[in-house]
Structures are given as C-alpha cells and as structure tokens.
Design a protein around this motif. Structure first.
Motif, short mmCIF file in Angstrom:
data_model
loop_
_atom_site.label_atom_id
_atom_site.label_comp_id
_atom_site.label_asym_id
_atom_site.label_seq_id
_atom_site.Cartn_x
_atom_site.Cartn_y
_atom_site.Cartn_z
N GLY A 100 0.56 -1.36 -0.62
CA GLY A 100 0.03 -0.10 -0.17
C GLY A 100 0.59 1.42 -0.04
O GLY A 100 2.38 0.97 0.79
N ALA A 101 0.41 1.98 -0.08
CA ALA A 101 0.68 4.18 -0.45
C ALA A 101 1.27 3.91 0.89
O ALA A 101 2.52 4.64 1.21
CB ALA A 101 0.04 4.37 -0.94
N LYS A 102 0.49 3.25 2.07
CA LYS A 102 0.92 4.01 2.76
C LYS A 102 2.01 3.29 3.46
O LYS A 102 2.79 4.09 3.62
CB LYS A 102 0.24 3.17 4.17
CG LYS A 102 -0.50 3.91 5.34
CD LYS A 102 -1.23 3.33 6.23
CE LYS A 102 -2.64 3.91 6.19
NZ LYS A 102 -3.80 3.46 6.87
N TRP A 126 -3.67 14.56 4.94
CA TRP A 126 -4.08 13.01 5.24
C TRP A 126 -3.79 12.90 6.53
O TRP A 126 -2.40 13.43 6.35
CB TRP A 126 -3.63 12.38 4.14
CG TRP A 126 -4.19 10.69 4.67
CD1 TRP A 126 -5.44 9.95 4.38
CD2 TRP A 126 -3.38 9.17 4.33
NE1 TRP A 126 -5.37 9.37 5.15
CE2 TRP A 126 -4.37 8.33 4.46
CE3 TRP A 126 -2.42 9.55 4.06
CZ2 TRP A 126 -4.07 6.70 4.31
CZ3 TRP A 126 -1.97 7.87 4.01
CH2 TRP A 126 -2.14 7.12 4.25
N TYR A 129 0.68 11.57 7.62
CA TYR A 129 1.10 12.07 7.14
C TYR A 129 1.69 12.76 8.39
O TYR A 129 2.98 12.08 9.55
CB TYR A 129 0.87 13.46 6.87
CG TYR A 129 0.72 12.77 5.37
CD1 TYR A 129 0.66 11.59 4.32
CD2 TYR A 129 0.52 14.30 4.47
CE1 TYR A 129 0.16 11.67 2.96
CE2 TYR A 129 -0.53 14.36 3.42
CZ TYR A 129 -0.25 12.63 1.87
OH TYR A 129 -0.52 12.44 0.92
N SER A 172 -0.93 15.55 -0.70
CA SER A 172 -1.76 14.66 -1.85
C SER A 172 -2.46 15.51 -2.72
O SER A 172 -3.12 16.45 -2.05
CB SER A 172 -2.76 14.07 -1.37
OG SER A 172 -3.43 14.09 -0.62
N ASN A 176 -7.09 14.66 -0.53
CA ASN A 176 -7.81 13.90 0.82
C ASN A 176 -7.39 14.79 1.47
O ASN A 176 -6.23 14.80 1.99
CB ASN A 176 -7.31 12.50 1.05
CG ASN A 176 -8.01 11.19 2.26
OD1 ASN A 176 -8.98 12.38 2.47
ND2 ASN A 176 -7.31 10.43 2.58
N ASP A 205 1.87 13.37 -3.32
CA ASP A 205 1.45 12.21 -2.86
C ASP A 205 0.26 11.77 -3.58
O ASP A 205 -1.32 12.79 -4.35
CB ASP A 205 0.76 11.36 -1.91
CG ASP A 205 0.02 10.48 -1.62
OD1 ASP A 205 -0.31 9.91 -2.57
OD2 ASP A 205 -0.77 10.42 -0.31
N ILE A 207 -2.05 9.18 -5.14
CA ILE A 207 -3.15 8.52 -5.04
C ILE A 207 -4.44 8.30 -6.18
O ILE A 207 -4.63 7.30 -5.93
CB ILE A 207 -2.99 7.64 -3.81
CG1 ILE A 207 -3.32 6.11 -4.16
CG2 ILE A 207 -3.74 8.01 -2.69
CD1 ILE A 207 -2.99 5.17 -2.88
N TYR A 208 -4.78 9.73 -5.53
CA TYR A 208 -5.89 10.13 -6.57
C TYR A 208 -6.23 10.72 -8.07
O TYR A 208 -6.71 11.26 -8.27
CB TYR A 208 -6.61 11.15 -4.99
CG TYR A 208 -6.84 10.32 -4.26
CD1 TYR A 208 -8.46 9.68 -4.03
CD2 TYR A 208 -6.35 10.68 -3.18
CE1 TYR A 208 -8.80 9.16 -2.87
CE2 TYR A 208 -6.74 10.53 -2.07
CZ TYR A 208 -7.80 8.99 -1.61
OH TYR A 208 -8.24 8.58 -0.96
N ALA A 237 -4.81 1.60 -4.96
CA ALA A 237 -6.26 1.33 -4.12
C ALA A 237 -6.97 2.16 -4.97
O ALA A 237 -8.71 1.48 -4.52
CB ALA A 237 -5.86 2.19 -3.02
N LYS A 238 -7.01 3.38 -5.20
CA LYS A 238 -8.17 4.41 -5.86
C LYS A 238 -8.65 3.76 -7.00
O LYS A 238 -9.86 4.03 -7.42
CB LYS A 238 -7.85 5.66 -5.56
CG LYS A 238 -7.41 6.15 -3.78
CD LYS A 238 -7.87 5.09 -2.72
CE LYS A 238 -7.12 5.76 -1.53
NZ LYS A 238 -8.14 5.58 -0.05
N ARG A 246 -3.37 -4.54 -1.58
CA ARG A 246 -2.23 -3.49 -0.87
C ARG A 246 -0.94 -3.73 -1.34
O ARG A 246 -0.14 -3.57 -1.82
CB ARG A 246 -1.88 -4.55 0.27
CG ARG A 246 -3.53 -4.92 1.12
CD ARG A 246 -4.05 -3.54 1.63
NE ARG A 246 -2.95 -2.19 2.93
CZ ARG A 246 -2.65 -1.31 2.23
NH1 ARG A 246 -3.68 -0.67 1.02
NH2 ARG A 246 -2.14 -0.34 3.14
N1 PMP Z 1 -2.88 8.37 0.81
C1 PMP Z 1 -3.98 8.85 0.39
C2 PMP Z 1 -3.75 10.41 0.54
C3 PMP Z 1 -4.76 8.27 0.97
O1 PMP Z 1 -6.05 8.60 0.92
C4 PMP Z 1 -3.94 6.84 1.02
C5 PMP Z 1 -5.99 6.20 1.47
N2 PMP Z 1 -5.95 5.27 0.86
C6 PMP Z 1 -3.27 6.08 1.19
C7 PMP Z 1 -1.92 7.18 0.74
C8 PMP Z 1 -2.48 4.90 1.85
O2 PMP Z 1 -2.56 4.00 0.54
P1 PMP Z 1 -3.25 2.66 0.46
O3 PMP Z 1 -4.07 2.02 0.30
O4 PMP Z 1 -2.55 2.09 -1.31
O5 PMP Z 1 -1.96 2.39 1.66
#
Ligand code: PMP
Ligand code: GLU
Length: 398
Positions: A100-102, A126, A129, A172, A176, A205, A207-208, A237-238, A246
């Motif tokens: 996951g990006a997390k 988010w 962070y 991001s 988010n 970031d 991811i969106y 994910a998104k 993940r």
């Molecule tokens: N960055 C942002 C801005 C998010 O909203 C999220 C939530 N999914 C993530 C990272 C983490 O994404 P992931 O589910 O891939 O861990």
C-alpha cells in the motif's frame, strides 16, 4: 501490563480507521448505519485484474517470496505507466513496490528523517502524514489553509515555512480530504520557491491521480529541476478499486529507492506476489474501468454538493478530485442535543453516528477541526439517504 514504547505513544490512532470501526460496531448491533467514513471505492476490482490474479495462483509461479522491492516485470510496467500517463522517465531501479501507499510513505519517512528534521505539511492533510512523521521523532510544520482558498497552500506560505531544517514537503493532489487539485501554475509557483531551497525534497502523493474532474493530472516530478528531489507516491487502491490488494509504490532517485528497499527488507519483505502480478494487468490492460469509476464519482459529487447546499450553515469548497467533501460545520458547534453540547467536530461525528446513523470523519484528524469529511464513494441511493439523514440530524441541534 507491558507499557507501550515512547515511539508508539507519540502516534495517535488513525481517525479514519477508528471511525470505520465504530460504524461497524454499531452496524453489528443491528443499526442501519450508512458509512461514509473510510475512503475506498465501492466498486469491485475490474474482472481482467482478478483473472490475472487467478492465473497467477494457478501457474504455481507466485508461491514464493518476491524480490523485496517487487518483481522486475511489475517495476517495468510501473515505468511504462509513468511514461504513458505522466511523461516521466524512470527505470526499475527507481521503483519500490510496497504494501500500500501507506507503507511507501512510511518507508521514505523512516529511511530519511532524523530527530529535529522538519516536514512541511499543508493542512488539511491526510491523517497518516503527521503520525508517520511523529513516529520518526521528526517535527511537523503544519501550514493552515482555508475553505475560501479552496484549501490550497500558496507559494508564499510554502516559502515562509521553509527553514534550514526542512527535509520534506508532503502533500496529496488531488487531496484527501478536500478534493482540491493543484493546477500546473500553482505547482510551478512551488517549483520556483523550491529552486531557491535545494535541500527540500518533495513527497508527492498522487494516489488520487485518476479521480480528477479538473483536467489532466500534474506531477511536480514533471518539472526538470524537481525530478531528482521528488518521491512520487502512487498505488492501486483508488483508481483501480484495489484497496484490499495492498499495492503502493514510489518512483524516486535510485539512492532513495535503495534505502526503502533496505528498510522494507527488514520489515515486510516484498508485498503479496499474486497482487503484484495482477497489478501488471491493471496498469497495462484495459483502462476503461478507471474512467467509468471517475465518471461515477463525478456524478455523485454533483449530487452530494447539491444536497449540501440544501443544509443551512454549511460552507464547502468545490472538490475537483478524489471522492470526499469536507464541509465546514463549525456553525453547529456549541449547539446541543438532549442536553449534550456538541463542542467540536469529534462530538458532532459521534452525534451523527449515534443519532443520525451516518458515519463521517472529524476534521481534527486532518488538521482542520472546523470540518467533517464525508466520502462519496457510495451508491447514489445511499448518498441520498445519508445526506437526508445529515440534514435531519443537524436540524435537531438547538
Ligand atoms: N495517501 C492518501 C492521500 C490516501 O488517501 C491513502 C488512503 N488509501 C493512502 C495514501 C494510502 O493508500 P493505500 O491504501 O495504498 O495504503
Ligand atoms: N485512505 C483512506 C481514508 O482516508 C483509507 C483509510 C486509511 O488508510 O486511513 O479513508
């Protein structure tokens, strides 16, 4: 009982995950809760991605550990995606695939932050962070923004926040929780500031990326002076409805990727092998489902903004990306329900959950305690019902 470590004690529980849990607990008691708390697409993962995963399982080739930073063919696919979608040139040595990006974000912070280092974080941010930065005992420099400024940091604010101790700027876009998207001109203005401060690195970031109603996605890494000090964070994910799979990744200078590879080798090893293989199909296969998702989110955005307009004392920016609305509901703070005063957004969210049966996340976790985040990654039917419930619940406050 064993006391928890100082490291863990510095970190708060994830506000998004906590709210999702509370809403599940209420639902388990038989209450019909509509959860707009967790940000995840309500669509199924596209079929061709699932098929690729099934084939990977049946082939027997994905039963073992993968390389720590991901399979070479996946890293090549990510490089192709970065060229195709972002016109960015990377090689597999620049890529690290994570759980996951997390985890991608945590890898970078843990690998590079020391005590006393500063990380600039525009608010709203988010939730994870600042917590990840605190985990590293580094210092968050929060830059507040306002609903009137579409929750965007200006270049002047960025410049004021930079000190000799600044190591990273992290943001991001699309954002988010606000749905704001920085334009090319706004990013260019950041670049001009950052060119004067070459010690500052950027964690972008993205991811969106695919959930953007404003036009084409812009990455700060596209600016030649920034490429060598930007870490692009992205994931499946998104845009591909693959939250549970993940898969996240970074594209970064090779020495940064190498550091994250070393850390990951001691923490999780390579992420799930089958999900990695399925991601190749996601990135190189039919992109049409992602566009279908985007259009559906856009339609829901209109629906939700229309319903919010109908509720008194709500101030909201118009999101141009992601799938959240982040209205300022502070006009309701100080009001009461059955003798209980709603002091802040945390109280308001508990009231909305327990009385209105709608789960949303307090803005306090996002650094903007006047607001509440609602995810509109839900069916139109549920959204109509949820925002009707919101209106009715708020009307009960006096
Ligand atoms: N960055 C942002 C801005 C998010 O909203 C999220 C939530 N999914 C993530 C990272 C983490 O994404 P992931 O589910 O891939 O861990
Ligand atoms: N990123 C999503 C959210 O903000 C998922 C939950 C999380 O990972 O925090 O709701």
């Amino acid at each position: 009982m064993l006391p928890t470590s100082n490291t863990l004690n510095r970190v708060s529980e994830s506000a998004t995950i906590k709210m999702a849990q509370l809403s599940r607990e209420l639902a388990a008691k038989g209450v019909n809760v509509i959860s707009l708390s967790l940000g995840e697409p309500d669509f199924n993962t596209p079929k061709h991605i699932k098929e690729a995963a099934k084939q990977a399982i049946d082939s027997g080739k994905y039963d073992s550990y993968s390389p720590i930073s991901g399979y070479l063919d996946l890293k090549q696919a990510i490089c192709k995606k970065l060229k195709r979608d972002n016109n960015l040139d990377y090689k597999p040595e620049n890529i690290v695939v994570s759980t996951g990006a997390k985890q991608s974000l945590a890898n970078v912070f843990i690998s590079f932050l020391n005590e006393g280092d500063e990380v600039i974080i525009p608010a709203p941010f988010w939730v994870s962070y600042p917590e990840q930065v605190k985990l590293c005992n580094a210092t968050c420099v929060i830059v507040p923004t306002s609903v009137d400024a579409d929750f965007k940091m200006t270049a002047a604010q960025l410049e004021n926040a930079i000190t000799p101790k600044t190591k990273f700027l992290v943001y991001s876009s699309p954002s988010n929780p606000t749905g704001s998207v920085y334009t090319r001109e706004e990013i260019e203005a950041f670049v001009k500031v950052l060119e004067k401060h070459p010690h500052v690195h950027v964690i972008s970031d993205e991811i969106y990326e695919h959930i953007n109603y404003a036009g084409k996605h812009v990455s700060i890494a596209e600016f030649p002076s920034m490429k060598d000090r930007t870490i692009v964070v992205n994931g499946q994910a998104k845009g591909y409805a693959m939250t549970g799979w993940r898969i996240g990744y970074i594209a970064a200078p090779a020495y940064i990727a190498k550091a994250c590879d070393k850390l990951q080798g001691q923490i999780t090893s390579g992420t799930n092998s089958v999900a990695q293989h399925a991601t190749i199909a996601a990135l190189l296969g039919d992109q049409a489902p992602t566009e279908v998702f985007r259009q559906a989110f856009q339609k829901r955005r209109y629906l939700v903004l229309g319903m919010l307009k109908d509720i008194p004392n709500v101030k909201c920016n118009i999101p141009t990306g992601a799938f959240y609305v982040f209205p300022d509901l502070s006009a309701y703070f100080g009001k009461s329900y059955e003798g209980e005063v709603i002091k802040d957004a945390d109280d308001l969210c508990l009231f909305l959950l327990n009385v209105g049966h709608i789960a949303a996340v307090s803005g306090s976790g996002f650094g903007t305690p006047e607001c509440v985040r609602f995810s509109y990654a839900a069916s139109e039917e549920n959204l109509k019902e949820a925002f009707t419930r919101l209106k009715n619940a708020l009307a009960k406050l006096a």
